[in-house]
Motif scaffolding. Sequence first.
Motif, PDB file in Angstrom:
ATOM      1  N   SER A  39      20.960  13.170   2.345  1.00 20.58           N
ATOM      2  CA  SER A  39      19.527  13.447   2.538  1.00 20.58           C
ATOM      3  C   SER A  39      19.337  14.947   2.678  1.00 20.58           C
ATOM      4  CB  SER A  39      18.982  12.700   3.763  1.00 20.58           C
ATOM      5  OG  SER A  39      19.730  12.985   4.925  1.00 20.58           O
ATOM      6  N   GLY A  40      18.230  15.434   2.155  1.00 15.78           N
ATOM      7  CA  GLY A  40      17.975  16.875   2.176  1.00 15.78           C
ATOM      8  C   GLY A  40      17.279  17.281   3.464  1.00 15.78           C
ATOM      9  N   LEU A  41      17.750  18.385   4.040  1.00 15.44           N
ATOM     10  CA  LEU A  41      17.108  18.927   5.247  1.00 15.44           C
ATOM     11  C   LEU A  41      16.105  19.982   4.792  1.00 15.44           C
ATOM     12  CD1 LEU A  41      17.260  18.933   8.417  1.00 15.44           C
ATOM     13  CD2 LEU A  41      18.777  20.901   8.187  1.00 15.44           C
ATOM     14  N   ALA A 143      24.347  13.926  -3.471  1.00 18.21           N
ATOM     15  CA  ALA A 143      23.827  15.152  -2.847  1.00 18.21           C
ATOM     16  C   ALA A 143      22.801  15.813  -3.763  1.00 18.21           C
ATOM     17  CB  ALA A 143      24.967  16.114  -2.537  1.00 18.21           C
ATOM     18  N   ALA A 144      23.103  15.866  -5.061  1.00 18.04           N
ATOM     19  CA  ALA A 144      22.163  16.485  -6.006  1.00 18.04           C
ATOM     20  C   ALA A 144      20.890  15.648  -6.093  1.00 18.04           C
ATOM     21  CB  ALA A 144      22.817  16.614  -7.383  1.00 18.04           C
ATOM     22  N   ALA A 145      21.063  14.336  -6.137  1.00 14.07           N
ATOM     23  CA  ALA A 145      19.898  13.452  -6.270  1.00 14.07           C
ATOM     24  C   ALA A 145      19.025  13.490  -5.020  1.00 14.07           C
ATOM     25  CB  ALA A 145      20.360  12.019  -6.536  1.00 14.07           C
ATOM     26  N   ALA A 146      19.656  13.707  -3.862  1.00 13.00           N
ATOM     27  CA  ALA A 146      18.917  13.661  -2.595  1.00 13.00           C
ATOM     28  C   ALA A 146      17.822  14.712  -2.542  1.00 13.00           C
ATOM     29  CB  ALA A 146      19.870  13.841  -1.414  1.00 13.00           C
ATOM     30  N   ILE A 147      18.036  15.856  -3.195  1.00  9.13           N
ATOM     31  CA  ILE A 147      17.042  16.925  -3.064  1.00  9.13           C
ATOM     32  C   ILE A 147      15.995  16.892  -4.181  1.00  9.13           C
ATOM     33  CG2 ILE A 147      18.712  18.345  -1.834  1.00  9.13           C
ATOM     34  CD1 ILE A 147      18.781  20.214  -4.247  1.00  9.13           C
ATOM     35  N   LEU A 148      16.084  15.896  -5.060  1.00 10.25           N
ATOM     36  CA  LEU A 148      15.089  15.816  -6.129  1.00 10.25           C
ATOM     37  C   LEU A 148      13.693  15.429  -5.625  1.00 10.25           C
ATOM     38  CD1 LEU A 148      17.224  14.125  -8.955  1.00 10.25           C
ATOM     39  CD2 LEU A 148      16.653  16.546  -8.693  1.00 10.25           C
ATOM     40  N   PRO A 149      13.563  14.466  -4.709  1.00 11.69           N
ATOM     41  CA  PRO A 149      12.206  13.991  -4.370  1.00 11.69           C
ATOM     42  C   PRO A 149      11.289  15.040  -3.748  1.00 11.69           C
ATOM     43  CG  PRO A 149      13.852  12.395  -3.670  1.00 11.69           C
ATOM     44  CD  PRO A 149      14.591  13.630  -4.066  1.00 11.69           C
ATOM     45  N   ARG A 336      19.206  24.254  -1.023  1.00 11.79           N
ATOM     46  CA  ARG A 336      18.914  23.258   0.003  1.00 11.79           C
ATOM     47  C   ARG A 336      20.146  22.892   0.832  1.00 11.79           C
ATOM     48  NH1 ARG A 336      13.562  22.304   0.857  1.00 11.79           N
ATOM     49  NH2 ARG A 336      13.038  20.112   0.782  1.00 11.79           N
ATOM     50  N   ILE A 337      19.908  22.527   2.097  1.00 12.10           N
ATOM     51  CA  ILE A 337      20.980  21.965   2.921  1.00 12.10           C
ATOM     52  C   ILE A 337      20.931  20.446   2.774  1.00 12.10           C
ATOM     53  CG2 ILE A 337      21.757  21.555   5.279  1.00 12.10           C
ATOM     54  CD1 ILE A 337      20.865  24.339   5.996  1.00 12.10           C
ATOM     55  N   VAL A 338      22.091  19.850   2.570  1.00 14.14           N
ATOM     56  CA  VAL A 338      22.162  18.388   2.426  1.00 14.14           C
ATOM     57  C   VAL A 338      23.002  17.817   3.563  1.00 14.14           C
ATOM     58  CG1 VAL A 338      23.026  16.518   0.973  1.00 14.14           C
ATOM     59  CG2 VAL A 338      21.828  18.441  -0.069  1.00 14.14           C
ATOM     60  N   LEU A 339      22.477  16.755   4.169  1.00 14.30           N
ATOM     61  CA  LEU A 339      23.234  16.022   5.186  1.00 14.30           C
ATOM     62  C   LEU A 339      23.957  14.880   4.495  1.00 14.30           C
ATOM     63  CD1 LEU A 339      20.544  15.851   8.046  1.00 14.30           C
ATOM     64  CD2 LEU A 339      22.425  17.479   7.807  1.00 14.30           C
TER      65      LEU A 339
END
Length: 343
Positions: A39-41, A143-149, A336-339
């Motif tokens: 998930s993106g922070l 991780a890459a997909a998490a920051i798309l939305p 982006r930071i990803v958790l």
Amino acid sequence: MESKMRAVVVARYGGRLEVMERPVPRPGAGEVLIRVRASGLCSTDLHLLSGRMNLGDLPRILGHESAGDIAELGEGVTAWKIGDRVAVAVDVVCGACRHCLTGQTQRCRSLQRIGFERDGGHAEYVAVPAANVVGLPDALTYAAAAILPDAVACMYHSLIGQGRVGLGQKVLILGVGGLGIHGVQIARLAGAEVIATSRRPDRLRIAERYGAISLNPATEPLEDRLREWTQGEGVDVVVDNIGTRASVREGLNLLRPGGKLLAVAYLDDTFEVPSLLLFRMEQEIIGCRGSTRQDLVEVVRLAGSGRITPVIGACYPLERVEDAVERLESGDLVGRIVLTREG
Ligand SMILES: [Zn+2]
Ligand SMILES: [Zn+2]
């Protein structure tokens, strides 16, 4: 399935983001349960801590951009199967109001947002409407997909949907943070030339890597350079990722007559606009809120085929959210930071 999970919550406004044990949510009718993998922070997560927006009953699980696998299907869900890899759209919409019916789902009058008014994805599981998920191509990591939305789709909506940026245009992007670096890529992909500004050399370098001309306003007069770049005319579109009175004033000043200022950020409560200038120059100031459902479908496609690269600054395990927040606040990274989750 376990009954408890770890999640990052707002337990009280003005506190810190905390990792807490919460019940694993159950998918309701028409919903799916996602096992979250990343998930993106977002800096908005920190704003939400402040209590500036009402999150409803606390503790609230944050996280408005996430990706994972479908772990369970709620009643009536047939379009998905267990194990499907998906990204999750932020907005939960009614599907029936004029905005939903015309595809402008981000304007839905009954809008609820995952990670705001509903529990979000900074957890091991999240339950969301099946209509909120978009399938992922194998080429995309979680991780890459998490920051798309959010980080990517929001810039796509701003530049393409709201700004109508296209071939031969000149675009100024103020601020190369988690959003701006994707804005550079999208504007370039749309056929525009881009100048991106930041006071940080590392951010400028990465903006250049993605095809922007970089400019540090601390060391180079922005206006002179922009006038020269546009033969004195001003740029077609300004993307304001800063959202202060100063950035709006500066953006309008650098726009050509009839140009568009895309207001993506909102740090200051109010902006000042010289009325005579607005009248004379016929400039447009356009609010840009999130993204449509279709925007997310399109950025998944573009990232899946390698035409947009989601830029991840750092990954932290969910449990280390406090370190991740510290890093975010330091501003000491690009992207982006990803958790991430174990296993
Ligand atoms: Zn966000
Ligand atoms: Zn609606």
